[in-house]
Design an enzyme around this catalytic site. Structure first.
Site, PDB file in Angstrom:
ATOM      1  N   LYS A  92       9.062  -5.082  14.438  1.00  0.00           N
ATOM      2  CA  LYS A  92       9.589  -4.356  13.268  1.00  0.00           C
ATOM      3  C   LYS A  92      10.544  -3.252  13.704  1.00  0.00           C
ATOM      4  O   LYS A  92      11.598  -3.043  13.105  1.00  0.00           O
ATOM      5  CB  LYS A  92       8.442  -3.739  12.466  1.00  0.00           C
ATOM      6  CG  LYS A  92       7.598  -4.723  11.678  1.00  0.00           C
ATOM      7  CD  LYS A  92       6.552  -3.955  10.889  1.00  0.00           C
ATOM      8  CE  LYS A  92       5.661  -4.853  10.072  1.00  0.00           C
ATOM      9  NZ  LYS A  92       4.649  -4.099   9.323  1.00  0.00           N
ATOM     10  N   HIS A 124      -3.337 -38.262  10.350  1.00  0.00           N
ATOM     11  CA  HIS A 124      -2.092 -38.989  10.567  1.00  0.00           C
ATOM     12  C   HIS A 124      -1.013 -38.063  11.120  1.00  0.00           C
ATOM     13  O   HIS A 124       0.169 -38.383  11.069  1.00  0.00           O
ATOM     14  CB  HIS A 124      -1.633 -39.632   9.261  1.00  0.00           C
ATOM     15  CG  HIS A 124      -2.557 -40.695   8.769  1.00  0.00           C
ATOM     16  ND1 HIS A 124      -2.402 -42.024   9.097  1.00  0.00           N
ATOM     17  CD2 HIS A 124      -3.690 -40.620   8.021  1.00  0.00           C
ATOM     18  CE1 HIS A 124      -3.377 -42.728   8.545  1.00  0.00           C
ATOM     19  NE2 HIS A 124      -4.172 -41.901   7.893  1.00  0.00           N
ATOM     20  N   GLY A 178      -5.165  -5.203   5.750  1.00  0.00           N
ATOM     21  CA  GLY A 178      -4.357  -6.123   4.954  1.00  0.00           C
ATOM     22  C   GLY A 178      -4.912  -7.528   4.901  1.00  0.00           C
ATOM     23  O   GLY A 178      -5.013  -8.143   3.839  1.00  0.00           O
ATOM     24  N   ARG A 179      -5.318  -8.063   6.049  1.00  0.00           N
ATOM     25  CA  ARG A 179      -5.810  -9.437   6.091  1.00  0.00           C
ATOM     26  C   ARG A 179      -7.220  -9.563   5.534  1.00  0.00           C
ATOM     27  O   ARG A 179      -7.734 -10.673   5.391  1.00  0.00           O
ATOM     28  CB  ARG A 179      -5.739  -9.966   7.520  1.00  0.00           C
ATOM     29  CG  ARG A 179      -6.500  -9.119   8.527  1.00  0.00           C
ATOM     30  CD  ARG A 179      -6.056  -9.437   9.952  1.00  0.00           C
ATOM     31  NE  ARG A 179      -6.670  -8.589  10.956  1.00  0.00           N
ATOM     32  CZ  ARG A 179      -6.234  -7.377  11.282  1.00  0.00           C
ATOM     33  NH1 ARG A 179      -5.188  -6.855  10.670  1.00  0.00           N
ATOM     34  NH2 ARG A 179      -6.840  -6.675  12.230  1.00  0.00           N
ATOM     35  N   LYS A 209       0.829  -1.209   0.000  1.00  0.00           N
ATOM     36  CA  LYS A 209       0.000   0.000   0.000  1.00  0.00           C
ATOM     37  C   LYS A 209       0.865   1.262   0.000  1.00  0.00           C
ATOM     38  O   LYS A 209       0.665   2.176  -0.796  1.00  0.00           O
ATOM     39  CB  LYS A 209      -0.943  -0.005   1.198  1.00  0.00           C
ATOM     40  CG  LYS A 209      -1.922   1.174   1.210  1.00  0.00           C
ATOM     41  CD  LYS A 209      -2.778   1.193   2.477  1.00  0.00           C
ATOM     42  CE  LYS A 209      -3.740   0.050   2.530  1.00  0.00           C
ATOM     43  NZ  LYS A 209      -4.670   0.148   3.686  1.00  0.00           N
ATOM     44  N   GLU A 213      10.106  -5.928   3.997  1.00  0.00           N
ATOM     45  CA  GLU A 213      10.328  -7.235   3.373  1.00  0.00           C
ATOM     46  C   GLU A 213       9.904  -7.223   1.908  1.00  0.00           C
ATOM     47  O   GLU A 213      10.617  -7.721   1.029  1.00  0.00           O
ATOM     48  CB  GLU A 213       9.542  -8.322   4.116  1.00  0.00           C
ATOM     49  CG  GLU A 213       9.900  -8.459   5.588  1.00  0.00           C
ATOM     50  CD  GLU A 213       8.957  -7.699   6.498  1.00  0.00           C
ATOM     51  OE1 GLU A 213       8.763  -8.144   7.638  1.00  0.00           O
ATOM     52  OE2 GLU A 213       8.415  -6.657   6.060  1.00  0.00           O
ATOM     53  N   GLU A 219      -4.485 -12.223  14.130  1.00  0.00           N
ATOM     54  CA  GLU A 219      -4.087 -10.821  14.073  1.00  0.00           C
ATOM     55  C   GLU A 219      -5.256  -9.915  14.436  1.00  0.00           C
ATOM     56  O   GLU A 219      -5.073  -8.853  15.038  1.00  0.00           O
ATOM     57  CB  GLU A 219      -3.556 -10.479  12.676  1.00  0.00           C
ATOM     58  CG  GLU A 219      -2.838  -9.131  12.607  1.00  0.00           C
ATOM     59  CD  GLU A 219      -2.066  -8.938  11.313  1.00  0.00           C
ATOM     60  OE1 GLU A 219      -0.883  -9.325  11.277  1.00  0.00           O
ATOM     61  OE2 GLU A 219      -2.636  -8.422  10.343  1.00  0.00           O
TER      62      GLU A 219
END
Length: 567
Positions: free
Chosen positions: A516, A391, A273-274, A213, A219, A360
């Protein structure tokens, strides 16, 4: 009379606390014997069927949860969200991911302005660009059509789109539209992820989508610069404009990076964001891979659940029921985790996406007014597709800790297989487990049953299953783009319901900031130690020791030389 500061101060909350004792005296074996109760504990919408009869709850429990929703003003909070009121108070923002999939003629306001036309303007731009790209009219620096896309983002800019992409890969209609194309995602700043994302790709036929954005996410921008170097070293600096596009609102930095601002696609600060998979963050890369019409079906599925959530009575409202039951399990029964168990390999990335969406959003310790909470919120979400999970970690769920489970099944497989001579089809085999596991968890197996089966005495404690382990079952008719959108929207609204009941802000994420900030100090130290030989200084003993060990091993190549990773 003034409203209590916290939901836990209300009589309705206290009534549920008092009700816990009665529930703990029951066993799901007995609750499941009540056919009327089981029939009542269902809800259905557009062929999606929810059965929550295997929850540790009675009709009285549900009544009390609905009264809690009333005193928490759940209906009012949902309406405020859909009206664009700034319910994200710590960031002074509306929460309007529902506008991203609303019909073109809908009216959803933020700051008094209908945002739907602007959303559709971006979607129209995406459709035009993706049509041009997929037709082969958009060519790279050497004149070749581009058939590979690498989408660079992190968090919600990665997990949501990856979930949808993985779900669509084996849908026959979507797969046909994606023939001859590849879509990959690059999120981790680890160079190993870079190497994997570009393995066997040719820069000549690859388009990179940079999703940030602000165009400053550390990153994402480092990964973007790395892929830019990959393109430039092969095709020259002029190739960037043809091989890189952006999803961002910072056109200045987009241009400075070398991307044509005309090839930047916007989204808005009222999109968390999510919650952004239905914005250009997901719609652009997914449209490049599958075509806009497929993605529009996904958006329409999400919109259908938005309407259901906003208009259906709470007694039959799937996201509301799911949210209330999660509050019951977390805050009253004391279960801190939840397993998300889709019996469809196409949904293998659902749990990782819901991990972020839920943890979050609702990983908060204070109310929306900043008051410390005297009760637990949020869940530890994890999961794997069945039968893989059986399993792996089902042992703990059956005989260890109590972990409420979401079982998600599909009636019609995306890729049906029926081998001659087999008792059932491959999908029937899968779904046999989908139907059996919830009962195994609910009923368990008693020592008496084991004795009747002549199990050796020394093995009886090991083969006893206490049962009484809650789950719910969500059965989808198919898994096309439409149902994938519905499933996404169900979980988004479930998370919101939990936050609305708990009185927290499910739409900010200040908890990601501290790490951060500290990482920036470490980054500065690494640079100064590598480039200027400065000793490690200003950190605690433990961190200083770790940094010293790390810096003692010199990089395999000169620190100022760019060497792209290879596999």
């Amino acid at each position: 009379m003034a409203s209590p500061a916290l939901i836990s101060d209300t009589e309705q909350w206290k009534a549920l606390q008092a009700h816990v004792g009665a529930i703990q005296k029951t066993h799901l074996r007995d609750l499941m014997a009540d056919a009327d109760r089981c029939k009542a504990m269902t809800a259905e919408y557009e062929g999606i069927f929810l059965d929550y009869s295997r929850q540790q709850a009675t009709g009285e429990t549900i009544e009390k949860l609905l009264k809690l929703a009333e005193v928490a003003k759940l209906k009012e909070k949902i309406e405020k969200m859909f009206k664009g009121e700034k319910i994200n108070s710590t960031e002074n923002r509306s929460v309007l991911h529902v506008a991203l999939r609303a019909p073109r003629d809908a009216v959803i306001n933020s700051d008094g302005v209908n945002v739907v036309p602007e959303v559709w303007s971006v979607k129209d731009k995406i459709k035009e660009f993706s049509d041009t790209f997929r037709s082969g009219s958009w060519v790279g620096a050497t004149g070749k059509p581009l058939t590979n896309v690498v989408s660079v983002g992190i968090g919600g800019s990665f997990l949501g789109p990856l979930f949808v992409h993985t779900a669509l890969q084996t849908d026959p209609e979507a797969a046909e539209c994606a023939k001859g194309r590849q879509l990959r995602f690059l999120a981790n700043v680890d160079p190993v992820d870079v190497a994997r994302s570009i393995k066997d790709l040719d820069p000549e036929t690859t388009l990179v989508v940079v999703v940030s954005k602000t165009f400053t996410t550390a990153e994402t921008m480092l990964n973007a610069r790395t892929l830019k170097e990959w393109i430039v070293s092969s095709l020259g600096p002029q190739a960037v404009a043809k091989h890189m596009i952006a999803v961002s609102t910072n056109l200045k930095l987009v241009k400075e990076f070398g991307i044509d601002p005309n090839n930047a696609f916007a989204f808005w600060d009222w999109v968390g964001g999510r919650y952004s998979v239905c914005s250009a963050v997901g719609v652009l890369p997914l449209s490049l891979q599958y075509g806009f019409p497929i993605v529009q079906k996904f958006l329409e599925g999400a919109s259908s659940i938005d309407n259901h959530f906003n208009s259906s009575s709470f007694e039959k409202n799937i996201p509301v029921l799911l949210g209330l039951l999660s509050v019951w399990n977390v805050s009253f029964l004391g279960y801190p985790a939840r397993a998300i168990l889709p019996y469809s390999q196409a949904l293998e990335k659902l749990a990782p996406h819901i991990q972020q969406l839920s943890m979050e959003s609702n990983g908060k310790g204070v109310s929306i007014d900043g008051i410390p909470l005297p009760f637990e919120t949020g869940e530890i979400d994890f999961g794997e597709p069945g039968t893989n999970g059986q399993h792996s970690f089902y042992q703990l769920i059956h005989q260890g800790r109590v972990i409420p489970c979401d079982f998600i099944g599909v009636v019609k497989s995306q890729q049906p297989v029926y081998l001659k001579g087999e008792t059932v089809s491959n999908h029937d085999e899968l779904m046999s487990n989908f139907f059996a596991q919830p009962d195994a968890l609910a009923y368990g197996k008693t020592p008496e049953q084991l004795h009747s089966e002549k199990v050796p005495e020394n093995l009886i404690p090991h083969k006893t299953f206490k049962g009484n382990r809650p789950s719910l079952s969500l059965l989808l008719p198919t898994l096309s783009a439409y149902e994938v959108g519905q499933l996404l929207s169900i979980y988004e609204h479930r998370v919101a319901v939990q936050g609305f009941i708990w009185g927290i802000n499910s739409f900010d994420q200040w908890g990601v900031e501290l790490g951060k900030s500290l990482a920036s100090q470490v980054r500065k130290q690494l640079h100064e130690s590598r480039m200027e030989g400065k000793p490690v200084d200003g950190f605690n003993h433990s961190t200083s020791s770790l940094l010293a060990r790390y810096l003692a091993v010199k990089p395999p190549t000169p620190y100022d030389t760019t060497v792209l990773p290879k596999v």
